[in-house]
Design an enzyme around this catalytic site. Structure first.
Site, short mmCIF file in Angstrom:
data_model
loop_
_atom_site.label_atom_id
_atom_site.label_comp_id
_atom_site.label_asym_id
_atom_site.label_seq_id
_atom_site.Cartn_x
_atom_site.Cartn_y
_atom_site.Cartn_z
N LEU A 1 37.53 41.68 33.27
CA LEU A 1 38.43 42.48 34.08
C LEU A 1 38.44 41.85 35.47
O LEU A 1 37.40 41.41 35.95
CB LEU A 1 37.96 43.94 34.17
CG LEU A 1 38.11 44.81 32.91
CD1 LEU A 1 37.57 46.21 33.17
CD2 LEU A 1 39.55 44.87 32.45
N ASP A 2 39.61 41.82 36.10
CA ASP A 2 39.71 41.22 37.43
C ASP A 2 38.78 41.91 38.42
O ASP A 2 38.37 43.06 38.24
CB ASP A 2 41.15 41.31 37.94
CG ASP A 2 42.08 40.37 37.21
OD1 ASP A 2 41.58 39.46 36.52
OD2 ASP A 2 43.31 40.53 37.34
N TYR A 3 38.49 41.22 39.50
CA TYR A 3 37.60 41.70 40.55
C TYR A 3 38.01 43.09 41.05
O TYR A 3 37.16 43.95 41.29
CB TYR A 3 37.64 40.69 41.71
CG TYR A 3 36.65 40.93 42.83
CD1 TYR A 3 35.27 40.86 42.60
CD2 TYR A 3 37.08 41.21 44.12
CE1 TYR A 3 34.36 41.05 43.63
CE2 TYR A 3 36.18 41.40 45.15
CZ TYR A 3 34.82 41.32 44.90
OH TYR A 3 33.93 41.51 45.93
#
Length: 243
Positions: free
Chosen positions: A100-102
């Protein structure tokens, strides 16, 4: 005898795909000899080292984490930022299944079972991922239909998606949708929305396969139940080679 990358994955070092990368980088030895052949088969009892460390089999563990923002979906980070592995107190060497993105929150699975990870994230398997998406911009009915049929991003058409308009605020120019996809390409949801010239301002994964966030606040985690693990495997295998 078993293939070297499968043995590494089963030992909880990494997914099979990552194990293949380690082999090609010359970081794997069998009985003191560096192995560069991906199909190399290991004899029972052979000494296997990855990055100079002997691998040993671990009990398989499976977790679901409600990932907070500003946490890296990785085992380590060269900028010393906190990773998702730091949030789970366990002795086994777990790793995130996919990413999952930051700045993205929500369901993230972690395990030390490389075979299990491969079944869930390999391109030939199509496990549903459901997202809550806040968009700066208002998707119209034609754009929603295009998302449902599939659009071309990074030179490849996306699989058909399910899209539900939750609400829209014409005054502020913001809308919220629920989006269900069966792929896991890099930054896929954001790129799908950017295709229309809009921007994702908030992204939360509410479901991965049969696993949701019920009972988990941001930053909290729990072990997956045996029936959940079995069901995830069944979902992945039922969708193998689905076009």
């Amino acid at each position: 005898m078993e293939r070297i990358q499968k043995v590494i994955a089963q030992a909880g070092i990494a997914s099979r795909r990552k194990a293949e990368e380690l082999i090609l980088q010359g970081k794997v030895k069998v009985d003191g000899e560096t192995i560069s052949e991906l199909g190399y088969k290991v004899k029972k009892g052979a000494l296997i080292e990855v990055d100079g460390k002997k691998i040993e089999k671990e009990d398989k563990v499976y977790f679901v984490l409600n990932k907070p923002k500003n946490i890296i979906s990785s085992v380590s980070d060269d900028k010393n930022r906190k990773t998702v592995v730091d949030l789970i107190n366990v002795k086994e060497r777990i790793f995130p299944i996919g990413r999952l993105d930051y700045d993205t929150t929500g369901v993230l699975l972690l395990s030390n079972d490389g075979e299990f990870a491969n079944e869930l994230i390999h391109p030939r398997y199509h496990v549903e991922k459901e997202y809550d998406v806040t968009i700066k911009g208002i998707l119209n009915s034609e754009e929603i239909k295009m998302l449902q049929k599939g659009i071309v991003i990074d030179g490849k058409k996306t699989l058909p998606a399910k899209v539900f308009l939750v609400n829209k605020d014409l005054k502020s120019g913001i809308c919220n949708i629920q989006l269900i996809i069966k792929e896991g390409r890099n930054h896929q949801v954001k790129k799908m929305i950017e295709y229309f010239g809009y921007t994702v301002t908030k992204l939360n994964r509410r479901r991965f396969g049969c696993i949701n966030l019920k009972g988990l606040n941001l930053g909290e985690y729990r072990r997956l139940k045996p029936f959940e693990i079995k069901r995830l495997k069944a979902i992945a295998n039922s969708n193998e080679d689905l076009k």
